[in-house]
Every structure is written in C-alpha cells, then in structure tokens.
Design a protein around this motif. Structure first.
Motif, PDB file in Angstrom:
ATOM      1  N   LYS A  96      14.584  29.381 -34.098  1.00  0.00           N
ATOM      2  CA  LYS A  96      14.008  28.528 -35.126  1.00  0.00           C
ATOM      3  C   LYS A  96      12.564  28.159 -34.842  1.00  0.00           C
ATOM      4  N   GLN A  97      12.070  28.519 -33.674  1.00  0.00           N
ATOM      5  CA  GLN A  97      10.679  28.225 -33.310  1.00  0.00           C
ATOM      6  C   GLN A  97       9.962  29.524 -32.963  1.00  0.00           C
ATOM      7  N   MET A  98       8.724  29.643 -33.442  1.00  0.00           N
ATOM      8  CA  MET A  98       7.908  30.820 -33.143  1.00  0.00           C
ATOM      9  C   MET A  98       6.458  30.388 -32.996  1.00  0.00           C
ATOM     10  N   VAL A  99       5.810  30.933 -31.977  1.00  0.00           N
ATOM     11  CA  VAL A  99       4.387  30.685 -31.737  1.00  0.00           C
ATOM     12  C   VAL A  99       3.658  32.020 -31.777  1.00  0.00           C
ATOM     13  N   VAL A 100       2.603  32.104 -32.568  1.00  0.00           N
ATOM     14  CA  VAL A 100       1.740  33.287 -32.571  1.00  0.00           C
ATOM     15  C   VAL A 100       0.461  32.883 -31.854  1.00  0.00           C
TER      16      VAL A 100
END
Length: 207
Positions: A96-100
């Motif tokens: 549910k969490q994503m960092v680009v």
C-alpha cells in the motif's frame, strides 16, 4: 521471517542516486521488506553518480542488493520492467506504500496520465487506484509548467510530492547530511521512526 513493513521502492533516471541507496539501506535496517524497481535510465545514473554497476538480471540484482545491505532472505526483491505477474502489478497483492526516489519528470508525467507502459508506472497506478500512499521525489530545476501541472494533478489524486530539497537548519557538514535530511523526511511520511537528523526545536536526533 516476518517483516515489520512492506513497500515498493522505484528508482528512476533523475539525478539523486544517493537518496535511493540511503533510503534502501535504512529501510532494510528498519526490518522492512522492499520490492525494488530500477529503470534503465536509473542504472545509468547509478553508474555515473555512485560508480555502481547493478546487474541487469532481476535475480542477480536481488542477490547483489541483498549482499550489499546484508538483507535477510526475501527482504529485497527486484522485479524487471516487464514482470507483469509480480505482486506490485496487482491491487490484490501490491504494498500500500510506494516511494519513487528519485523520480524523473518522465516518470512523473507517465504516472500523471496513467500510462502504465512499464512496471514502475503500473505499480504507481496501482497504489493510486487502491488509495494507498504514493510518494514521488522529483529532482529537477527549474520546473516547467508541464512539471508543475503534473505535480498538481498527482497531488490532487492523493500522491505526496517531496522534491529532493534538503534543508540547512540542522547545520549540515557533509553531502551525507544533506542526503539524510531528504531520506529522513521520507521516513517520517511512511511512518518509520528515524534518528538521521534532529527535529526542529530539539537539541539532538530523536531517540
């Protein structure tokens, strides 16, 4: 082994490889399981800025990163750009969490229009549609109206835009201090305690 948190880290072709590497290092230390997506342009930037040649094969890259960060078994998993059956490609399985980090303006644009032409873009689209937490860390200047419009659109869709803009109130004495400032702010937003930098109004780092 059980991990405390699961999230996706995408590394794209903007300048700022040290941010991505430091973030991955800290996430591993915090007992997170990290699905890693690395664009072709990111590999060029990693080689240019950090003199690192990460293997092109997802399996080899996974082993390389696990060894570099002394990660546990299954703690780091690298997926290729066309691995459509990976967990991050589906709302039923993706974290549910994503960092680009860093986020190129090309990736920013593609995510803003829902292009989903590769796994990084699809993973970001999944997080948005599932009402998860998407953090984008662009590193570009000056910003054109196109960049700003894409950032506004994504912000309105629920993404968090965190430009790689380190502060100076903690009196940095090295490049590493500047990198840690940005990484610390990302950690704050994904809900992980950090002791990389002192918080405003405190004499020292958070215990």
């Amino acid at each position: 082994m059980a991990y405390d948190k699961q999230l996706t880290l995408a590394i794209t072709g903007a300048s700022g490889a040290p941010y991505a590497l430091r973030l991955l290092e800290v996430l591993v230390q915090a007992n997170c399981q990290v699905y890693v997506l690395i664009s072709s342009a990111a590999r060029v930037v990693l080689a240019t800025e950090e003199n690192l040649q990460i293997p092109a094969s997802p399996a080899a890259a996974t082993a390389w990163l696990r060894d570099r960060y002394s990660a546990g078994e299954e703690q780091i998993k690298v997926f290729g750009k066309d691995e459509w059956f990976s967990p991050v490609a589906s709302g039923s399985a993706a974290p549910k969490q994503m960092v680009v980090c860093p986020c190129s303006t090309g990736t920013l644009s593609a995510v803003a229009v829902g292009a989903s032409d590769n796994l990084i873009e699809r993973a970001a689209d999944v997080v948005l549609k599932e009402k998860g937490q998407l953090i984008l860390v662009p590193r570009e200047m000056p910003l054109s109206s196109i960049h700003l419009e894409n950032m506004l659109k994504l912000s309105n869709l629920g993404a968090t835009i965190m430009p790689a803009s380190p502060g100076f109130y903690h009196n940095p004495s090295s490049i590493q201090d500047l990198v840690d400032f940005v990484v610390a702010r990302i950690l704050d937003h994904i809900g992980l305690d950090q002791s990389l930098i002192a918080r405003w109004g405190y004499q020292g780092p958070k215990d």
